[in-house]
Design a protein around this motif. Structure first.
Motif, PDB file in Angstrom:
ATOM      1  N   LEU A   3      76.715   2.236  23.395  1.00 29.22           N
ATOM      2  CA  LEU A   3      76.312   1.812  22.059  1.00 29.22           C
ATOM      3  C   LEU A   3      77.226   2.411  20.995  1.00 29.22           C
ATOM      4  N   SER A   4      77.570   3.678  21.128  1.00 25.70           N
ATOM      5  CA  SER A   4      78.469   4.316  20.163  1.00 25.70           C
ATOM      6  C   SER A   4      79.824   3.620  20.162  1.00 25.70           C
ATOM      7  N   LEU A   5      80.347   3.332  21.353  1.00 27.86           N
ATOM      8  CA  LEU A   5      81.649   2.673  21.451  1.00 27.86           C
ATOM      9  C   LEU A   5      81.584   1.231  20.951  1.00 27.86           C
ATOM     10  N   GLU A   6      80.451   0.575  21.153  1.00 24.48           N
ATOM     11  CA  GLU A   6      80.285  -0.775  20.631  1.00 24.48           C
ATOM     12  C   GLU A   6      80.354  -0.775  19.102  1.00 24.48           C
ATOM     13  N   MET A   7      79.701   0.203  18.468  1.00 23.11           N
ATOM     14  CA  MET A   7      79.783   0.285  17.015  1.00 23.11           C
ATOM     15  C   MET A   7      81.211   0.566  16.563  1.00 23.11           C
ATOM     16  N   LEU A   8      81.899   1.487  17.239  1.00 19.82           N
ATOM     17  CA  LEU A   8      83.283   1.787  16.867  1.00 19.82           C
ATOM     18  C   LEU A   8      84.151   0.537  16.927  1.00 19.82           C
ATOM     19  N   HIS A   9      84.050  -0.215  18.009  1.00 20.41           N
ATOM     20  CA  HIS A   9      84.890  -1.399  18.165  1.00 20.41           C
ATOM     21  C   HIS A   9      84.589  -2.421  17.075  1.00 20.41           C
ATOM     22  N   ALA A  10      83.317  -2.567  16.698  1.00 19.98           N
ATOM     23  CA  ALA A  10      82.959  -3.495  15.630  1.00 19.98           C
ATOM     24  C   ALA A  10      83.536  -3.041  14.297  1.00 19.98           C
TER      25      ALA A  10
ATOM     26  N   ARG B 196      60.374  21.994  21.133  1.00 17.92           N
ATOM     27  CA  ARG B 196      60.109  20.836  21.982  1.00 17.92           C
ATOM     28  C   ARG B 196      59.304  19.813  21.194  1.00 17.92           C
ATOM     29  N   LEU B 197      59.474  18.549  21.541  1.00 26.69           N
ATOM     30  CA  LEU B 197      58.766  17.492  20.835  1.00 26.69           C
ATOM     31  C   LEU B 197      57.299  17.433  21.256  1.00 26.69           C
ATOM     32  N   PRO B 198      56.416  17.039  20.338  1.00 29.38           N
ATOM     33  CA  PRO B 198      55.034  16.737  20.730  1.00 29.38           C
ATOM     34  C   PRO B 198      55.004  15.587  21.731  1.00 29.38           C
ATOM     35  N   GLU B 199      53.928  15.497  22.481  1.00 29.45           N
ATOM     36  CA  GLU B 199      53.837  14.531  23.570  1.00 29.45           C
ATOM     37  C   GLU B 199      54.041  13.089  23.087  1.00 29.45           C
ATOM     38  N   ALA B 200      53.444  12.726  21.946  1.00 27.34           N
ATOM     39  CA  ALA B 200      53.568  11.348  21.456  1.00 27.34           C
ATOM     40  C   ALA B 200      55.017  11.008  21.134  1.00 27.34           C
ATOM     41  N   ALA B 201      55.706  11.937  20.534  1.00 23.75           N
ATOM     42  CA  ALA B 201      57.112  11.701  20.195  1.00 23.75           C
ATOM     43  C   ALA B 201      57.963  11.629  21.457  1.00 23.75           C
ATOM     44  N   ARG B 202      57.624  12.435  22.459  1.00 24.06           N
ATOM     45  CA  ARG B 202      58.366  12.391  23.713  1.00 24.06           C
ATOM     46  C   ARG B 202      58.277  11.014  24.339  1.00 24.06           C
ATOM     47  N   ALA B 203      57.077  10.436  24.326  1.00 25.69           N
ATOM     48  CA  ALA B 203      56.897   9.107  24.906  1.00 25.69           C
ATOM     49  C   ALA B 203      57.688   8.056  24.134  1.00 25.69           C
ATOM     50  N   GLU B 204      57.726   8.195  22.806  1.00 26.09           N
ATOM     51  CA  GLU B 204      58.479   7.231  22.002  1.00 26.09           C
ATOM     52  C   GLU B 204      59.970   7.321  22.302  1.00 26.09           C
ATOM     53  N   VAL B 205      60.479   8.521  22.395  1.00 27.76           N
ATOM     54  CA  VAL B 205      61.913   8.697  22.684  1.00 27.76           C
ATOM     55  C   VAL B 205      62.240   8.124  24.062  1.00 27.76           C
ATOM     56  N   ALA B 206      61.393   8.393  25.038  1.00 28.73           N
ATOM     57  CA  ALA B 206      61.646   7.865  26.389  1.00 28.73           C
ATOM     58  C   ALA B 206      61.671   6.336  26.384  1.00 28.73           C
ATOM     59  N   GLY B 207      60.765   5.744  25.615  1.00 33.46           N
ATOM     60  CA  GLY B 207      60.729   4.298  25.540  1.00 33.46           C
ATOM     61  C   GLY B 207      61.976   3.715  24.918  1.00 33.46           C
ATOM     62  N   ILE B 208      62.492   4.377  23.897  1.00 34.57           N
ATOM     63  CA  ILE B 208      63.726   3.918  23.254  1.00 34.57           C
ATOM     64  C   ILE B 208      64.886   4.008  24.235  1.00 34.57           C
ATOM     65  N   ALA B 209      65.036   5.172  24.858  1.00 37.76           N
ATOM     66  CA  ALA B 209      66.171   5.384  25.768  1.00 37.76           C
ATOM     67  C   ALA B 209      66.146   4.433  26.955  1.00 37.76           C
ATOM     68  N   ALA B 210      64.960   4.085  27.395  1.00 37.68           N
ATOM     69  CA  ALA B 210      64.832   3.188  28.547  1.00 37.68           C
ATOM     70  C   ALA B 210      65.378   1.797  28.247  1.00 37.68           C
ATOM     71  N   GLY B 211      65.446   1.417  26.982  1.00 41.12           N
ATOM     72  CA  GLY B 211      65.936   0.107  26.625  1.00 41.12           C
ATOM     73  C   GLY B 211      67.416   0.022  26.350  1.00 41.12           C
ATOM     74  N   TRP B 212      68.115   1.116  26.511  1.00 44.96           N
ATOM     75  CA  TRP B 212      69.551   1.163  26.221  1.00 44.96           C
ATOM     76  C   TRP B 212      70.386   1.067  27.506  1.00 44.96           C
ATOM     77  N   PRO B 213      71.636   0.632  27.389  1.00 44.61           N
ATOM     78  CA  PRO B 213      72.521   0.633  28.568  1.00 44.61           C
ATOM     79  C   PRO B 213      72.797   2.051  29.017  1.00 44.61           C
ATOM     80  N   VAL B 214      72.901   2.260  30.324  1.00 46.28           N
ATOM     81  CA  VAL B 214      73.151   3.607  30.870  1.00 46.28           C
ATOM     82  C   VAL B 214      74.577   3.695  31.365  1.00 46.28           C
TER      83      VAL B 214
END
Length: 302
Positions: A222-229, A284-302
């Motif tokens: 994603l970072s490299l995609e933004m750079l190229h754009a 460390r993040l609270p549990e609710a925030a941890r779940a939100e971050v995990a959900g975001i990361a799961a939708g990104w290219p690895v």
């Protein structure tokens, strides 16, 4: 300017990765994981690495740990990437760290914004000049977070130290940046948007040609995609990336960036790449925030 400095300038006009510093269960450095994360970014195409940046918990590391982070980054880069080492603290410590970076094989230094409560403009020049003159063969990149410093002061520093080749500019004001860069010399320095992807489009419009990134630890594509754009002048495409990372970066920036590092490590932990451990004053993040971050990361290219 030497060909070496020209090559270093080119390395700054890129995604300037700020790697995390992984910790083991015993609280010490996890060097194996650190190496693996660096290799992951290098394999994705990242070509500039910054050990001992803020995302690397610079102020929470011991001097020996900062040295080790530099050493293993240079070892893993192995000619595949430029290494920009973060230095700071008191002047003798900064100079010692600068010389260690040089002797280890790094090519550039990022000088952290002095955190002393009383920083004069002339004192800022003196601090950076002493560091730059101690390692004239290294490229120097001041990290600017103080909106009161004028562009003419940066030009004064570069007049004395020609190895000052770039600037990591991290004042959250794109109009101020555009004026500062032109007062200092737009073509004289490589301008790196120091507030990462959220500010990169507006800072590129003002003259930046590179940006720092903590996100790149998690989703280098994603970072490299933004750079190229941005290099192509395709701002709509860059803003599509911006929209994808917006919530992640909002979580990092909330409450004065209190969870800046924590959110990145939480995302890495959710992907099984790194322990989530951080050091005070981070938390460390609270549990609710941890779940939100995990959900975001799961939708990104690895």
């Amino acid at each position: 300017m030497s060909m070496r400095f020209d090559e270093l300038r080119a390395a700054l006009a890129d995604v300037v990765a700020i790697p995390v510093t992984p910790f083991a269960a015993d609280g010490g450095l996890d060097t194996d994981t650190h190496r693996a994360l660096l290799r992951r970014m290098l394999d994705a195409g990242v070509r500039t690495l910054t050990p001992n940046g803020n995302t690397g918990e610079f102020y929470a590391l011991t001097p020996e740990e900062r040295f080790r982070a530099t050493e293993l980054t240079v070892e893993e880069a192995a000619g595949r990437a430029a290494v920009l080492v973060g230095v700071g603290h008191d002047l003798p410590t900064a100079i010692e760290t600068a010389r260690h970076a040089r002797d280890t094989g790094a090519g550039m230094l990022m000088v952290h914004q002095p955190v002393h409560p009383y920083v004069s403009a002339s004192g800022w020049v003196d601090y950076h000049r002493a560091i730059a003159e101690s390692v004239p063969e290294l490229g120097i990149v001041p990290y600017l977070r103080n909106p009161r410093l004028s562009g003419t002061r940066l030009a004064e520093l570069a007049d004395a130290c020609p190895n000052v080749i770039g600037v990591k500019y991290a004042v959250p004001d794109a109009a101020h940046f555009a004026g500062f860069a032109r007062d200092a010399g737009l073509e004289r320095f490589v301008w790196v948007a120091g507030l990462a992807e959220p500010y990169a489009p507006s800072y590129f419009a003002g003259g930046a040609t590179g940006f720092t990134s903590g996100l790149v630890n998690v989703a280098p594509a994603l970072s490299l995609e933004m750079l190229h754009a941005l290099r192509a002048g395709d701002y709509p495409a860059a803003m599509k990336v911006w929209a994808r990372i917006r919530r992640f970066e909002e979580l990092r920036a909330a409450d004065g960036s209190a969870d800046n590092v924590t959110v990145v490590k939480e995302a890495l932990a959710s992907l099984g790449l790194c322990r989530r451990d951080i050091r005070p004053p981070s938390r460390r993040l609270p549990e609710a925030a941890r779940a939100e971050v995990a959900g975001i990361a799961a939708g990104w290219p690895v």
